[in-house]
Design a protein around this motif. Structure first.
Motif, mmCIF file in Angstrom:
data_model
loop_
_atom_site.group_PDB
_atom_site.id
_atom_site.type_symbol
_atom_site.label_atom_id
_atom_site.label_comp_id
_atom_site.label_asym_id
_atom_site.label_seq_id
_atom_site.Cartn_x
_atom_site.Cartn_y
_atom_site.Cartn_z
ATOM 1 N N ALA A 158 55.348 -25.175 57.585
ATOM 2 C CA ALA A 158 56.521 -25.969 57.965
ATOM 3 C C ALA A 158 56.233 -26.905 59.131
ATOM 4 O O ALA A 158 57.050 -27.774 59.450
ATOM 5 C CB ALA A 158 57.678 -25.044 58.331
ATOM 6 N N GLY A 159 55.065 -26.740 59.771
ATOM 7 C CA GLY A 159 54.690 -27.629 60.862
ATOM 8 C C GLY A 159 54.980 -27.090 62.243
ATOM 9 O O GLY A 159 55.023 -27.860 63.209
ATOM 10 N N ALA A 160 55.160 -25.778 62.349
ATOM 11 C CA ALA A 160 55.485 -25.186 63.645
ATOM 12 C C ALA A 160 54.237 -24.618 64.318
ATOM 13 O O ALA A 160 53.592 -23.732 63.756
ATOM 14 C CB ALA A 160 56.517 -24.080 63.472
ATOM 15 N N PRO A 161 53.903 -25.080 65.532
ATOM 16 C CA PRO A 161 52.820 -24.449 66.286
ATOM 17 C C PRO A 161 53.273 -23.199 67.022
ATOM 18 O O PRO A 161 52.449 -22.427 67.490
ATOM 19 C CB PRO A 161 52.412 -25.539 67.284
ATOM 20 C CG PRO A 161 53.681 -26.305 67.515
ATOM 21 C CD PRO A 161 54.431 -26.275 66.211
ATOM 22 N N GLU A 162 54.588 -23.025 67.135
ATOM 23 C CA GLU A 162 55.133 -21.826 67.777
ATOM 24 C C GLU A 162 56.437 -21.434 67.099
ATOM 25 O O GLU A 162 57.063 -22.241 66.414
ATOM 26 C CB GLU A 162 55.341 -22.041 69.278
ATOM 27 C CG GLU A 162 56.288 -23.151 69.635
ATOM 28 C CD GLU A 162 56.471 -23.319 71.136
ATOM 29 O OE1 GLU A 162 56.551 -22.277 71.846
ATOM 30 O OE2 GLU A 162 56.540 -24.468 71.609
ATOM 31 N N PHE A 163 56.826 -20.182 67.314
ATOM 32 C CA PHE A 163 58.073 -19.695 66.750
ATOM 33 C C PHE A 163 58.827 -18.913 67.811
ATOM 34 O O PHE A 163 58.254 -18.453 68.805
ATOM 35 C CB PHE A 163 57.834 -18.818 65.524
ATOM 36 C CG PHE A 163 57.281 -17.450 65.837
ATOM 37 C CD1 PHE A 163 58.114 -16.344 65.952
ATOM 38 C CD2 PHE A 163 55.913 -17.256 66.011
ATOM 39 C CE1 PHE A 163 57.615 -15.091 66.251
ATOM 40 C CE2 PHE A 163 55.399 -16.004 66.318
ATOM 41 C CZ PHE A 163 56.253 -14.918 66.436
ATOM 42 N N VAL A 164 60.119 -18.770 67.593
ATOM 43 C CA VAL A 164 60.938 -17.900 68.432
ATOM 44 C C VAL A 164 61.684 -16.946 67.518
ATOM 45 O O VAL A 164 61.938 -17.247 66.346
ATOM 46 C CB VAL A 164 61.923 -18.683 69.316
ATOM 47 C CG1 VAL A 164 61.171 -19.564 70.292
ATOM 48 C CG2 VAL A 164 62.887 -19.508 68.483
ATOM 49 N N THR A 165 62.024 -15.792 68.060
ATOM 50 C CA THR A 165 62.735 -14.795 67.276
ATOM 51 C C THR A 165 63.693 -14.029 68.176
ATOM 52 O O THR A 165 63.519 -14.017 69.403
ATOM 53 C CB THR A 165 61.769 -13.821 66.586
ATOM 54 O OG1 THR A 165 62.521 -12.857 65.823
ATOM 55 C CG2 THR A 165 60.897 -13.098 67.581
ATOM 56 N N THR A 166 64.692 -13.420 67.573
ATOM 57 C CA THR A 166 65.718 -12.707 68.318
ATOM 58 C C THR A 166 65.371 -11.244 68.551
ATOM 59 O O THR A 166 66.113 -10.563 69.263
ATOM 60 C CB THR A 166 67.061 -12.792 67.565
ATOM 61 O OG1 THR A 166 66.875 -12.325 66.224
ATOM 62 C CG2 THR A 166 67.576 -14.220 67.519
#
Length: 264
Positions: A211-219
């Motif tokens: 998807a083009g994300a170098p980083e992610f966040v999560t809850t």
């Protein structure tokens, strides 16, 4: 108790903060960020020092007596009628959705119901009770969001993370394929079924990168540990943060060259 209609109260003066085991042991920065975001909204945060596990690992493994013994020690930690905020849909779901069933027919039933009725997932509380407004001070970046299964299905807050991230003017949020799918952690599921869990998290990592994300966040910290650990072990270009850490960094750390408000 029912969650058919979730009534949002006025912003309170104080809250209890239930920190969770994974934040305590592995991601204290996420817990601190949650406290700082609440204090930013003018709320006094009370952290009961004797809090331990919510009992979920034993409960989901079928050991209800053991889970009840662990959970019972939490019930007396919140004597005043303040909201109990939890930086995890997983632990929040256990306390809000499963405590009433776990203690039904026991002397602690009323106490369990009272606690369950005051439990809030923290990002939901920030958005819908505090009505937080986020002024983005960070550099432009792109992230993917993973909402845990418990946050999505038990706490019903799948829309909260996107709405918070979309307040950040310098953050581009990309949607990975099948965002509603589990990352494969599932607490003890990852231990009992490592091959299935490993295949699921590998798919999650690749969908975010694609998807083009170098980083992610999560809850949820369990998902964070699982996804980030898989990416690191496979040497894939993806890093992660708890959404609370990410939000606090965005609103508290000016980008290089931004001298607004700086003192000489």
């Amino acid at each position: 108790m029912t969650d058919a209609i979730r009534v949002y109260p006025p912003k309170p003066r104080k809250v209890y903060f239930y920190g969770t085991c994974l934040i305590d042991l592995f991601y204290p920065d996420a817990g601190l960020a949650g406290v700082q975001l609440l204090e930013r909204e003018g709320i006094e945060v009370v952290f009961p020092q004797n809090q331990t596990c919510c009992g979920q690992p034993a409960y989901t493994s079928g050991y209800h007596d053991e889970a009840r013994a662990v959970a019972a020690s939490q019930l007396g930690l919140f004597p005043d009628d303040w909201p109990i905020v939890v930086p995890s849909g997983s632990c929040g779901g256990m306390m809000r959705k499963h405590y009433p069933d776990l203690f039904r027919g026991t002397p602690q039933a009323d106490s369990a119901n009272a606690v369950a009725g005051r439990v809030w997932e923290l990002t939901d509380f920030l958005l819908n009770v505090c009505h937080i407004k986020l002024d983005d001070l960070g550099e432009p970046t792109t992230v993917a969001l993973h909402t845990s299964c418990s946050a999505r299905r038990e706490m019903g807050v799948a829309d909260v993370g996107p709405r918070l991230l979309d307040q950040l003017k310098n953050v581009t949020r990309v949607e990975q394929a099948r965002p509603e799918e589990c990352c494969g952690f599932g607490g003890t599921f990852a231990v009992r079924h490592p091959e299935i869990s490993g295949a699921m998290v590998t798919d999650k990592v690749e969908s975010m990168i694609t998807a083009g994300a170098p980083e992610f966040v999560t809850t949820d910290c369990g998902c964070l540990m699982n996804i980030a650990g898989c990416a690191e072990k496979a040497e894939r270009p993806l890093t992660g943060q708890h959404i609370l850490s990410f939000l606090w960094q965005r609103v508290s750390t000016p980008a290089p060259g931004n001298d607004d408000g700086a003192q000489s």
